[in-house]
Design a protein around this motif. Structure first.
Motif, PDB file in Angstrom:
ATOM      1  N   LEU A  76       6.653  -7.693   1.386  1.00 26.28           N
ATOM      2  CA  LEU A  76       5.703  -6.578   1.422  1.00 26.28           C
ATOM      3  C   LEU A  76       6.067  -5.529   0.373  1.00 26.28           C
ATOM      4  CD1 LEU A  76       5.572  -6.146   5.312  1.00 26.28           C
ATOM      5  CD2 LEU A  76       3.907  -7.342   3.867  1.00 26.28           C
ATOM      6  N   PRO A  77       5.084  -4.784  -0.152  1.00 27.87           N
ATOM      7  CA  PRO A  77       5.329  -3.786  -1.199  1.00 27.87           C
ATOM      8  C   PRO A  77       5.832  -2.452  -0.654  1.00 27.87           C
ATOM      9  CG  PRO A  77       2.982  -3.911  -0.756  1.00 27.87           C
ATOM     10  CD  PRO A  77       3.629  -4.966   0.105  1.00 27.87           C
ATOM     11  N   LEU A  78       7.048  -2.438  -0.151  1.00 25.19           N
ATOM     12  CA  LEU A  78       7.623  -1.214   0.408  1.00 25.19           C
ATOM     13  C   LEU A  78       8.112  -0.254  -0.675  1.00 25.19           C
ATOM     14  CD1 LEU A  78       9.592  -3.072   3.169  1.00 25.19           C
ATOM     15  CD2 LEU A  78       7.911  -1.303   3.645  1.00 25.19           C
ATOM     16  N   ASP A  79       8.584  -0.817  -1.794  1.00 25.30           N
ATOM     17  CA  ASP A  79       9.120  -0.013  -2.898  1.00 25.30           C
ATOM     18  C   ASP A  79      10.205   0.946  -2.401  1.00 25.30           C
ATOM     19  OD1 ASP A  79       9.364   0.551  -5.515  1.00 25.30           O
ATOM     20  OD2 ASP A  79       7.387   1.449  -5.788  1.00 25.30           O
ATOM     21  N   LEU A  80      11.196   0.392  -1.719  1.00 26.38           N
ATOM     22  CA  LEU A  80      12.243   1.189  -1.080  1.00 26.38           C
ATOM     23  C   LEU A  80      13.073   2.054  -2.025  1.00 26.38           C
ATOM     24  CD1 LEU A  80      13.515  -1.362   1.595  1.00 26.38           C
ATOM     25  CD2 LEU A  80      11.926   0.543   1.891  1.00 26.38           C
ATOM     26  N   PRO A  81      13.330   1.647  -3.278  1.00 22.73           N
ATOM     27  CA  PRO A  81      14.123   2.538  -4.150  1.00 22.73           C
ATOM     28  C   PRO A  81      13.525   3.930  -4.298  1.00 22.73           C
ATOM     29  CG  PRO A  81      14.009   0.346  -5.107  1.00 22.73           C
ATOM     30  CD  PRO A  81      13.074   0.346  -3.921  1.00 22.73           C
ATOM     31  N   LYS A  82      12.225   4.071  -4.112  1.00 19.37           N
ATOM     32  CA  LYS A  82      11.605   5.391  -4.248  1.00 19.37           C
ATOM     33  C   LYS A  82      11.884   6.295  -3.050  1.00 19.37           C
ATOM     34  CE  LYS A  82       8.059   4.016  -7.505  1.00 19.37           C
ATOM     35  NZ  LYS A  82       6.629   3.843  -7.803  1.00 19.37           N
ATOM     36  N   ALA A  83      12.542   5.750  -2.035  1.00 13.52           N
ATOM     37  CA  ALA A  83      12.954   6.580  -0.910  1.00 13.52           C
ATOM     38  C   ALA A  83      14.349   7.160  -1.129  1.00 13.52           C
ATOM     39  CB  ALA A  83      12.941   5.762   0.377  1.00 13.52           C
ATOM     40  N   ALA A  84      14.997   6.778  -2.227  1.00 11.75           N
ATOM     41  CA  ALA A  84      16.350   7.264  -2.516  1.00 11.75           C
ATOM     42  C   ALA A  84      16.319   8.724  -2.961  1.00 11.75           C
ATOM     43  CB  ALA A  84      16.995   6.404  -3.594  1.00 11.75           C
ATOM     44  N   SER A  85      17.480   9.358  -2.886  1.00 15.06           N
ATOM     45  CA  SER A  85      17.600  10.757  -3.287  1.00 15.06           C
ATOM     46  C   SER A  85      17.188  10.935  -4.736  1.00 15.06           C
ATOM     47  CB  SER A  85      19.049  11.219  -3.100  1.00 15.06           C
ATOM     48  OG  SER A  85      19.198  12.558  -3.498  1.00 15.06           O
ATOM     49  N   GLY A  86      16.342  11.919  -4.978  1.00 13.98           N
ATOM     50  CA  GLY A  86      15.874  12.197  -6.318  1.00 13.98           C
ATOM     51  C   GLY A  86      14.641  11.423  -6.720  1.00 13.98           C
ATOM     52  N   ALA A 119      10.155 -18.209  22.976  1.00 15.33           N
ATOM     53  CA  ALA A 119      10.258 -18.649  21.587  1.00 15.33           C
ATOM     54  C   ALA A 119      11.313 -17.829  20.853  1.00 15.33           C
ATOM     55  CB  ALA A 119       8.905 -18.514  20.895  1.00 15.33           C
ATOM     56  N   ASN A 120      11.838 -18.374  19.763  1.00 17.30           N
ATOM     57  CA  ASN A 120      12.873 -17.697  18.983  1.00 17.30           C
ATOM     58  C   ASN A 120      12.455 -17.606  17.521  1.00 17.30           C
ATOM     59  OD1 ASN A 120      15.164 -17.346  20.954  1.00 17.30           O
ATOM     60  ND2 ASN A 120      14.857 -19.556  21.117  1.00 17.30           N
ATOM     61  N   TYR A 121      12.658 -16.420  16.938  1.00 14.68           N
ATOM     62  CA  TYR A 121      12.286 -16.207  15.536  1.00 14.68           C
ATOM     63  C   TYR A 121      13.363 -15.390  14.831  1.00 14.68           C
ATOM     64  CZ  TYR A 121       7.754 -17.196  17.659  1.00 14.68           C
ATOM     65  OH  TYR A 121       6.744 -17.761  18.378  1.00 14.68           O
ATOM     66  N   LYS A 122      13.521 -15.665  13.559  1.00 14.13           N
ATOM     67  CA  LYS A 122      14.296 -14.792  12.675  1.00 14.13           C
ATOM     68  C   LYS A 122      13.322 -14.235  11.654  1.00 14.13           C
ATOM     69  CE  LYS A 122      18.172 -14.535   9.437  1.00 14.13           C
ATOM     70  NZ  LYS A 122      19.225 -15.295   8.722  1.00 14.13           N
ATOM     71  N   LEU A 123      13.072 -12.941  11.711  1.00 12.98           N
ATOM     72  CA  LEU A 123      12.105 -12.300  10.834  1.00 12.98           C
ATOM     73  C   LEU A 123      12.844 -11.591   9.706  1.00 12.98           C
ATOM     74  CD1 LEU A 123       9.155 -11.547  10.266  1.00 12.98           C
ATOM     75  CD2 LEU A 123       9.433  -9.586  11.787  1.00 12.98           C
ATOM     76  N   GLN A 124      12.669 -12.085   8.480  1.00 18.29           N
ATOM     77  CA  GLN A 124      13.327 -11.519   7.301  1.00 18.29           C
ATOM     78  C   GLN A 124      12.314 -10.691   6.508  1.00 18.29           C
ATOM     79  OE1 GLN A 124      16.515 -14.996   6.242  1.00 18.29           O
ATOM     80  NE2 GLN A 124      14.473 -15.259   5.377  1.00 18.29           N
ATOM     81  N   LEU A 125      12.734  -9.515   6.095  1.00 14.28           N
ATOM     82  CA  LEU A 125      11.836  -8.598   5.395  1.00 14.28           C
ATOM     83  C   LEU A 125      12.333  -8.373   3.977  1.00 14.28           C
ATOM     84  CD1 LEU A 125       9.358  -6.757   5.647  1.00 14.28           C
ATOM     85  CD2 LEU A 125      10.864  -4.959   6.490  1.00 14.28           C
ATOM     86  N   PHE A 126      11.461  -8.592   2.985  1.00 18.52           N
ATOM     87  CA  PHE A 126      11.818  -8.433   1.581  1.00 18.52           C
ATOM     88  C   PHE A 126      10.817  -7.503   0.903  1.00 18.52           C
ATOM     89  CE2 PHE A 126      13.445 -12.480   2.999  1.00 18.52           C
ATOM     90  CZ  PHE A 126      14.728 -12.526   2.468  1.00 18.52           C
ATOM     91  N   ASP A 127      11.327  -6.761  -0.078  1.00 19.58           N
ATOM     92  CA  ASP A 127      10.537  -5.742  -0.772  1.00 19.58           C
ATOM     93  C   ASP A 127      10.059  -6.295  -2.114  1.00 19.58           C
ATOM     94  OD1 ASP A 127       9.404  -3.476  -1.792  1.00 19.58           O
ATOM     95  OD2 ASP A 127      11.249  -2.283  -1.828  1.00 19.58           O
ATOM     96  N   SER A 128       8.742  -6.457  -2.268  1.00 24.43           N
ATOM     97  CA  SER A 128       8.193  -6.933  -3.540  1.00 24.43           C
ATOM     98  C   SER A 128       8.004  -5.799  -4.539  1.00 24.43           C
ATOM     99  CB  SER A 128       6.859  -7.635  -3.316  1.00 24.43           C
ATOM    100  OG  SER A 128       5.875  -6.695  -2.925  1.00 24.43           O
ATOM    101  N   LYS A 129       8.014  -4.558  -4.051  1.00 27.23           N
ATOM    102  CA  LYS A 129       7.851  -3.352  -4.867  1.00 27.23           C
ATOM    103  C   LYS A 129       6.516  -3.319  -5.613  1.00 27.23           C
ATOM    104  CE  LYS A 129      12.840  -3.289  -5.692  1.00 27.23           C
ATOM    105  NZ  LYS A 129      13.898  -3.313  -6.723  1.00 27.23           N
ATOM    106  N   GLN A 134       9.515  -8.701  -9.823  1.00 29.80           N
ATOM    107  CA  GLN A 134      10.271  -8.754  -8.570  1.00 29.80           C
ATOM    108  C   GLN A 134       9.769  -9.906  -7.690  1.00 29.80           C
ATOM    109  OE1 GLN A 134      12.892  -7.491  -7.420  1.00 29.80           O
ATOM    110  NE2 GLN A 134      12.791  -7.409  -5.175  1.00 29.80           N
ATOM    111  N   ALA A 135       8.453 -10.087  -7.629  1.00 31.12           N
ATOM    112  CA  ALA A 135       7.890 -11.199  -6.862  1.00 31.12           C
ATOM    113  C   ALA A 135       8.353 -12.530  -7.425  1.00 31.12           C
ATOM    114  CB  ALA A 135       6.365 -11.118  -6.870  1.00 31.12           C
ATOM    115  N   HIS A 136       8.397 -12.628  -8.741  1.00 29.90           N
ATOM    116  CA  HIS A 136       8.860 -13.858  -9.401  1.00 29.90           C
ATOM    117  C   HIS A 136      10.316 -14.134  -9.033  1.00 29.90           C
ATOM    118  CE1 HIS A 136      10.188 -16.413 -12.827  1.00 29.90           C
ATOM    119  NE2 HIS A 136       8.966 -16.912 -12.718  1.00 29.90           N
ATOM    120  N   SER A 137      11.128 -13.099  -9.033  1.00 31.92           N
ATOM    121  CA  SER A 137      12.542 -13.247  -8.687  1.00 31.92           C
ATOM    122  C   SER A 137      12.724 -13.682  -7.238  1.00 31.92           C
ATOM    123  CB  SER A 137      13.273 -11.922  -8.945  1.00 31.92           C
ATOM    124  OG  SER A 137      14.628 -12.003  -8.555  1.00 31.92           O
ATOM    125  N   LEU A 138      11.933 -13.103  -6.331  1.00 31.10           N
ATOM    126  CA  LEU A 138      12.044 -13.442  -4.916  1.00 31.10           C
ATOM    127  C   LEU A 138      11.712 -14.912  -4.657  1.00 31.10           C
ATOM    128  CD1 LEU A 138      10.450 -10.285  -3.239  1.00 31.10           C
ATOM    129  CD2 LEU A 138      12.853 -10.994  -3.126  1.00 31.10           C
TER     130      LEU A 138
END
Length: 422
Positions: A76-86, A119-129, A134-138
């Protein structure tokens, strides 16, 4: 259970990000109370004829062993680095990030409900930004490649670069929100959840040919080439279903002038007009002209699915024109199923669900149920239909482009609101 990997902690005062991180950290918390689950049905399954029969059936338990854990990756496009300080989110970036969180919350609520049933699930979350590189790398990430199901990326360019890496036959890749044609991506593993525009056109044509059965149909175009994405599949479908017995007359309208069409109109039977435009200036003029014409001739209009979003359109005028549109995400907030979901979502997140949360829930329920089975059902969506809160899923498999959800609803303006007719 459901497990989600933690991302970096928040380094700024962004309240949205803090809430999101708390959700991620709480992903292994005790499961939520089960939400009533729509049943995924095979295309050959016959529904029960009465409510009593449904009650008497023994509860269906997953045929999978207790040890099986299905691994699902959300990109998902969370773009987490933009939540960093500054760093800061622009309003557009924040809109994408909020959309991602809302979809994630709905999807996780569905898995929590299924997990409470065993049921059992492992839900992994990745940031496409929302970044193609980045999508290509993922796409090379072994955690993603080795899982059972990939959901995402979201935006067409990201989907294109991601799927360009994973072209060999493999487990499904879900395009969760984009209505872009799968011909854009040409990937045999893709599952397109949102019906592309051509299936809206086909849905409208099918309804007109089967229910309205007019003598002829008029397509009123503004002249923009993008309208052919609707016009061409509509005409092909009408020609096929009617065996060319219902003529489809396409014409470009200038300044709302409908005078040349008047000799071809019926004074006693409904005259069917298709208006595929989404341009505000054109729509205001052409609908006014049709409204004027409706004083002398019976008029029925079929419009573009995006009309539902346009506040500049007048409900009273659309109602006078007996207007229909197609839709793939209409939620009936009066249904019991929807209200039970709303209560569960509010209880879990202390917030109102958006359309993205509802879509996430429906898709989480659909794929979660299929993954819970001890077979390859989740790799055969064309054999498993589903009725959800925002839309139904009916997939067709197309060589080289994967599976496409083709189900759209037909809506009509009644009592200043849109009502589902089919």
């Amino acid at each position: 259970m459901i497990s989600v990997p933690n991302h970096r902690p928040p380094l700024s005062g962004n309240k949205w990000f803090i809430v999101f991180i708390s959700l991620v950290i709480g992903a292994c918390s005790p499961k939520l109370r089960p939400v009533p689950q729509p049943t995924v049905k095979t295309n050959t399954e016959k529904p029960a004829t009465t409510t009593q029969k449904q009650v008497e059936k023994p509860p269906v338990k997953p045929t999978v062993s207790e040890a099986k854990t299905s691994v699902i990756s959300l990109i998902l496009p969370l773009d987490l680095p933009k939540a960093a300080s500054g760093q800061t989110y622009t309003s557009a970036d924040l809109k994408k990030a909020n959309m991602s969180v809302e979809y994630y919350q709905g999807f996780k609520l569905a898995l929590d409900s299924l997990a409470s049933a065993g049921a059992n699930y492992k839900l992994q979350l990745f940031d496409s930004k929302d970044d193609a590189s980045q999508a290509h790398s993922l796409a090379y990430n072994p955690q993603i490649r080795n899982g059972d199901l990939i959901v995402g990326p979201v935006f067409p360019e990201d989907v294109k670069t991601f799927t360009s890496v994973l072209t060999a036959a493999r487990k499904p890749i879900v395009s969760p929100l984009s209505p872009a044609s799968p011909l854009t991506f040409k990937n045999q593993n893709l599952i397109t959840m949102t019906p592309p525009l051509e299936y809206h056109a086909k849905g409208a044509a099918t309804y007109i040919a089967a229910k309205v059965k007019p003598k002829k149909v008029f397509i009123l175009s503004s002249g923009f080439s993008d309208e052919e994405l609707y016009n061409s599949p509509f005409k092909r479908t009408m020609d096929s279903l009617s065996k060319r017995k219902i003529p489809v007359i396409a014409t470009v309208i200038t300044r709302g002038n409908l005078t040349p069409l008047i000799p071809q109109l019926s004074a006693t039977e409904q005259n069917i007009f298709i208006v595929p435009s989404t341009k505000q200036a054109f729509l205001l003029v052409i609908l006014h002209s049709l409204d004027t014409l409706s004083k002398k001739f019976p008029i029925t209009v079929f419009g573009h699915p995006n009309w539902e979003k346009f506040s500049f359109l007048k409900a009273g005028q659309l109602q006078r024109l007996h207007t229909y549109i197609t839709s793939s995400d209409r939620v009936n907030y009066k249904s019991g199923q929807t209200n039970m979901f709303l209560r569960s979502y509010r209880r879990a997140y202390r917030a109102e669900p958006t359309d993205f949360a509802i879509k996430g829930f429906d898709q989480g329920m659909y794929f979660g149920e299929l993954l819970a089975k001890d077979d390859s059902s989740f790799q055969k969506p064309d054999q498993n239909d589903y009725t959800g809160i925002h839309n139904s899923f009916h997939f067709v498999k197309k060589p080289g482009v994967g599976w496409i959800n083709t189900h759209v609803d037909i809506l009509r303006y009644e009592n200043f609101d849109l009502k589902k007719v089919e």
